[in-house]
Write a protein that holds these residues in place. Structure first.
Motif, PDB file in Angstrom:
ATOM      1  N   ALA A   1       0.792  -1.033   0.099  1.00 48.66           N
ATOM      2  CA  ALA A   1       0.020  -0.085  -0.089  1.00 48.66           C
ATOM      3  C   ALA A   1       0.935   1.310   0.071  1.00 48.66           C
ATOM      4  O   ALA A   1       1.973   1.289   0.662  1.00 48.66           O
ATOM      5  CB  ALA A   1      -0.998   0.194   1.173  1.00 48.66           C
ATOM      6  N   GLN A   2       0.510   2.341  -0.709  1.00 44.88           N
ATOM      7  CA  GLN A   2       1.162   3.691  -0.821  1.00 44.88           C
ATOM      8  C   GLN A   2       0.209   4.765  -1.024  1.00 44.88           C
ATOM      9  O   GLN A   2      -0.642   4.616  -1.637  1.00 44.88           O
ATOM     10  CB  GLN A   2       2.333   3.488  -1.690  1.00 44.88           C
ATOM     11  N   ILE A   3       0.511   5.632  -0.393  1.00 47.96           N
ATOM     12  CA  ILE A   3      -0.075   6.942  -0.570  1.00 47.96           C
ATOM     13  C   ILE A   3       0.525   7.633  -1.495  1.00 47.96           C
ATOM     14  O   ILE A   3       1.854   8.217  -1.488  1.00 47.96           O
ATOM     15  CB  ILE A   3      -0.420   7.759   0.735  1.00 47.96           C
ATOM     16  N   VAL A   4      -0.144   8.055  -2.703  1.00 53.61           N
ATOM     17  CA  VAL A   4       0.572   8.932  -3.827  1.00 53.61           C
ATOM     18  C   VAL A   4       0.002  10.217  -3.907  1.00 53.61           C
ATOM     19  O   VAL A   4      -1.102  10.709  -3.465  1.00 53.61           O
ATOM     20  CB  VAL A   4       0.232   8.106  -5.066  1.00 53.61           C
ATOM     21  N   SER A   5       0.848  11.303  -4.294  1.00 53.07           N
ATOM     22  CA  SER A   5       0.569  12.732  -4.246  1.00 53.07           C
ATOM     23  C   SER A   5      -0.876  12.954  -5.090  1.00 53.07           C
ATOM     24  O   SER A   5      -0.691  11.938  -6.233  1.00 53.07           O
ATOM     25  CB  SER A   5       1.717  13.657  -4.570  1.00 53.07           C
TER      26      SER A   5
END
Length: 119
Positions: free
Chosen positions: A38-42
């Motif tokens: 999981a990653q939070i992307v701009s």
């Protein structure tokens, strides 16, 4: 590529374009048979702000045995929410990357919601 993979990528691309119009941070999830990421992307899609996965050294010790199960996905969801709050991110758009909202994907999303992420 298999038809199934092509269809999944088409669904993912369609959803990502909609999220880009919204201008929201994107919680992107990817799964393999052994791991979940999981990653939070701009909002512009150019930078990963926060990430968590079952291959992180911090989480590897907590996940015993097989890392591709629902309990591991819940742990990744909890961790990504904690790291996002630390980075000052509270609202995201959930990008399931074309995967069905079921099983490990749903477990990760529910755990992230329970720990403070809003989507």
């Amino acid at each position: 590529m298999h038809k199934k993979t092509v269809s999944r990528l088409r669904r993912a691309r369609r959803a990502r374009m909609h999220m880009r119009k919204l201008g929201a941070h994107r919680l992107s999830v990817h799964r393999t048979p052994q791991h979940i990421y999981a990653q939070i992307v701009s909002p512009d899609g150019g930078q990963t702000l926060v990430s968590a996965s079952t291959i992180d050294k911090d989480l590897r010790a907590e996940v015993s045995g097989h890392r591709g199960n629902k309990s591991a996905a819940e742990l990744v969801g909890r961790t990504i929410a904690e790291r996002a709050k630390a980075a000052g991110i509270q609202e995201v758009a959930f990008d399931r990357s074309g995967f069905a909202y079921h099983g490990r994907i749903k477990a990760l999303a529910d755990a992230a919601r329970e720990n403070g992420l809003q989507f």
